[in-house]
Write a protein that holds these residues in place. Structure first.
Motif, PDB file in Angstrom:
ATOM      1  N   PHE A 162       0.843  -1.194   0.000  1.00 48.27           N
ATOM      2  CA  PHE A 162       0.000   0.000   0.000  1.00 48.27           C
ATOM      3  C   PHE A 162       0.880   1.246   0.000  1.00 48.27           C
ATOM      4  CE2 PHE A 162      -3.675  -2.494   1.466  1.00 48.27           C
ATOM      5  CZ  PHE A 162      -3.052  -3.561   2.085  1.00 48.27           C
TER       6      PHE A 162
ATOM      7  N   TYR B  99       0.432   5.366   1.065  1.00 51.75           N
ATOM      8  CA  TYR B  99      -0.392   6.373   1.707  1.00 51.75           C
ATOM      9  C   TYR B  99       0.343   7.714   1.627  1.00 51.75           C
ATOM     10  CZ  TYR B  99      -3.085   2.594   3.975  1.00 51.75           C
ATOM     11  OH  TYR B  99      -3.873   1.498   4.238  1.00 51.75           O
TER      12      TYR B  99
ATOM     13  N   PHE C  74      -5.067   6.910   1.955  1.00 54.97           N
ATOM     14  CA  PHE C  74      -4.785   5.849   0.991  1.00 54.97           C
ATOM     15  C   PHE C  74      -4.551   6.412  -0.403  1.00 54.97           C
ATOM     16  CE2 PHE C  74      -5.165   1.744  -0.994  1.00 54.97           C
ATOM     17  CZ  PHE C  74      -5.858   1.961  -2.175  1.00 54.97           C
TER      18      PHE C  74
ATOM     19  N   TYR D 130      -3.045   0.401  -4.046  1.00 54.62           N
ATOM     20  CA  TYR D 130      -2.870  -0.926  -3.466  1.00 54.62           C
ATOM     21  C   TYR D 130      -2.445  -1.926  -4.542  1.00 54.62           C
ATOM     22  CZ  TYR D 130      -4.602  -5.578  -2.041  1.00 54.62           C
ATOM     23  OH  TYR D 130      -4.738  -6.914  -1.787  1.00 54.62           O
TER      24      TYR D 130
ATOM     25  N   LEU E 102      -4.493  -3.236  -7.920  1.00 55.96           N
ATOM     26  CA  LEU E 102      -5.931  -3.493  -7.856  1.00 55.96           C
ATOM     27  C   LEU E 102      -6.748  -2.243  -7.555  1.00 55.96           C
ATOM     28  CD1 LEU E 102      -6.074  -6.962  -6.053  1.00 55.96           C
ATOM     29  CD2 LEU E 102      -5.858  -6.425  -8.493  1.00 55.96           C
ATOM     30  N   ASP E 103      -6.105  -1.231  -7.033  1.00 54.45           N
ATOM     31  CA  ASP E 103      -6.851  -0.030  -6.656  1.00 54.45           C
ATOM     32  C   ASP E 103      -5.913   1.158  -6.711  1.00 54.45           C
ATOM     33  OD1 ASP E 103      -8.350   2.029  -5.442  1.00 54.45           O
ATOM     34  OD2 ASP E 103      -9.278   0.670  -4.016  1.00 54.45           O
TER      35      ASP E 103
ATOM     36  N   SER F 236      -7.499   4.337  -6.700  1.00 53.71           N
ATOM     37  CA  SER F 236      -8.520   5.369  -6.558  1.00 53.71           C
ATOM     38  C   SER F 236      -8.064   6.565  -5.734  1.00 53.71           C
ATOM     39  CB  SER F 236      -9.787   4.771  -5.949  1.00 53.71           C
ATOM     40  OG  SER F 236      -9.513   4.278  -4.660  1.00 53.71           O
TER      41      SER F 236
ATOM     42  N   SER G 194      -9.591  -8.982   0.648  1.00 53.67           N
ATOM     43  CA  SER G 194     -10.258  -8.085   1.569  1.00 53.67           C
ATOM     44  C   SER G 194     -10.152  -8.619   2.974  1.00 53.67           C
ATOM     45  CB  SER G 194     -11.718  -7.932   1.177  1.00 53.67           C
ATOM     46  OG  SER G 194     -12.365  -9.185   1.283  1.00 53.67           O
TER      47      SER G 194
ATOM     48  N   PRO H 103     -12.042  -1.662   6.778  1.00 53.17           N
ATOM     49  CA  PRO H 103     -13.421  -2.043   6.476  1.00 53.17           C
ATOM     50  C   PRO H 103     -13.568  -3.516   6.136  1.00 53.17           C
ATOM     51  CG  PRO H 103     -12.439  -1.003   4.578  1.00 53.17           C
ATOM     52  CD  PRO H 103     -11.405  -0.948   5.670  1.00 53.17           C
ATOM     53  N   SER H 104     -14.802  -3.994   6.146  1.00 54.36           N
ATOM     54  CA  SER H 104     -15.061  -5.390   5.805  1.00 54.36           C
ATOM     55  C   SER H 104     -14.867  -5.635   4.323  1.00 54.36           C
ATOM     56  CB  SER H 104     -16.487  -5.774   6.201  1.00 54.36           C
ATOM     57  OG  SER H 104     -16.687  -5.594   7.572  1.00 54.36           O
ATOM     58  N   SER H 105     -15.187  -4.636   3.518  1.00 58.56           N
ATOM     59  CA  SER H 105     -15.274  -4.844   2.078  1.00 58.56           C
ATOM     60  C   SER H 105     -13.936  -4.733   1.366  1.00 58.56           C
ATOM     61  CB  SER H 105     -16.241  -3.832   1.475  1.00 58.56           C
ATOM     62  OG  SER H 105     -15.806  -2.519   1.767  1.00 58.56           O
ATOM     63  N   ASN H 106     -12.974  -4.089   1.971  1.00 55.95           N
ATOM     64  CA  ASN H 106     -11.682  -3.949   1.297  1.00 55.95           C
ATOM     65  C   ASN H 106     -10.594  -3.726   2.329  1.00 55.95           C
ATOM     66  OD1 ASN H 106     -11.315  -1.021   1.735  1.00 55.95           O
ATOM     67  ND2 ASN H 106     -13.084  -0.832   0.404  1.00 55.95           N
ATOM     68  N   TYR H 107      -9.491  -3.290   1.866  1.00 62.92           N
ATOM     69  CA  TYR H 107      -8.240  -3.291   2.606  1.00 62.92           C
ATOM     70  C   TYR H 107      -7.802  -1.883   3.023  1.00 62.92           C
ATOM     71  CZ  TYR H 107      -8.416  -2.633  -2.212  1.00 62.92           C
ATOM     72  OH  TYR H 107      -8.867  -2.217  -3.447  1.00 62.92           O
ATOM     73  N   LYS H 108      -8.556  -0.847   2.593  1.00 59.46           N
ATOM     74  CA  LYS H 108      -8.063   0.513   2.798  1.00 59.46           C
ATOM     75  C   LYS H 108      -8.237   0.895   4.252  1.00 59.46           C
ATOM     76  CE  LYS H 108      -9.890   1.918  -1.681  1.00 59.46           C
ATOM     77  NZ  LYS H 108     -10.757   2.883  -2.382  1.00 59.46           N
ATOM     78  N   LEU H 109      -7.184   1.296   4.888  1.00 57.32           N
ATOM     79  CA  LEU H 109      -7.292   1.821   6.238  1.00 57.32           C
ATOM     80  C   LEU H 109      -7.718   3.283   6.177  1.00 57.32           C
ATOM     81  CD1 LEU H 109      -4.105   0.410   8.044  1.00 57.32           C
ATOM     82  CD2 LEU H 109      -6.462  -0.381   8.204  1.00 57.32           C
TER      83      LEU H 109
END
Lengths: 116, 112
Positions: A33, A35, A45, A48, A55-56, A58, A100, B94-100
């Motif tokens: 990650f 940040y 963030f 990732y 994958l991300d 955003s 996740s 979160p439950s849905s992903n990995y972002k803190l």
């Protein structure tokens, strides 16, 4: 290595210069990650990776920001045509597993970028 | 969008005092919560990780609790020492992903 390492620790750039920030995650960690932490704020963030796949992305603030992890280990965050608002600490973190559901993230010491 | 708030923003205590740092979050659908310590000019050191199914975690003089339904966590530091002086950050996963998602932190100063 024993922990996440980042280089350089400090970087001063003139506005308009390109910079590259490196992250070495903990060996064997699947997830990586990036940040961004502005002065007096919590980290936010950016992007990732799971192995070599991004994958991300955003959280990247503009198309001047680009990150890669071509072999699924070391990652580089590149900022093109730096602006003063890019001045911040850039933190890298890794975690053991992918997917996740909150795996513990381990952070490096950060790179403090100052754009003049 | 998840929002994390930490109160107080700054705290100054004499050495030896027990203290509590507070963290609240708006979305209770979290997977875990981490407390970090950040020294000036340094990265984040993970202190405690609480999974959503847990109520608390302890490490030495530190104890963190989690009340997911009310969106709150506390970090209790016993018998504070000058070496505890740092910024303490709370982050929810979160439950849905990995972002803190992080709070802005509490700047703790323990005076000798």
């Amino acid at each position: 290595g024993a922990g996440v390492s980042q280089s350089p620790r400090y970087k001063v750039a003139k506005r308009g210069q390109d910079v590259a920030l490196r992250c070495d995650p903990i060996s064997g960690h699947v997830s990586l990650f990036w940040y961004q932490q502005a002065l007096g704020q919590g980290p936010e963030f950016l992007t990732y990776f799971q192995n070599e796949a991004q994958l991300d992305k955003s959280g990247l603030p503009s198309d001047r920001f680009f990150a890669e992890r071509p072999e699924g280990s070391v990652s580089t965050l590149k900022i093109q045509r730096t602006q003063q608002e890019d001045s911040a600490v850039y933190l890298c973190a890794s975690s053991q597993r992918g997917g996740s559901g909150g795996n513990e993230q381990f952070f490096g010491p950060g790179t403090r970028l100052t754009v003049l | 969008k998840q929002e994390v708030t930490q109160i107080p923003a700054a705290l100054s205590v004499p050495e030896g005092e027990n203290l509590v740092l507070n963290c609240s979050f708006t979305d209770s659908a979290i997977y875990n919560l981490q407390w970090f310590r950040q020294d000036p000019g340094k990265g984040l050191t993970s202190l405690l990780l609480i999974q959503s199914s847990q109520r608390e975690q302890t490490s030495g003089r530190l104890n963190a609790s989690l009340d997911k339904s009310s969106g709150r966590s506390t970090l209790y530091i016993a018998a504070s020492q000058p070496g505890d002086s740092a910024t303490y950050l709370c982050a929810v996963g979160p439950s849905s992903n990995y972002k803190l998602t992080f709070g802005k932190g509490t700047l703790l100063t323990v005076n000798p």
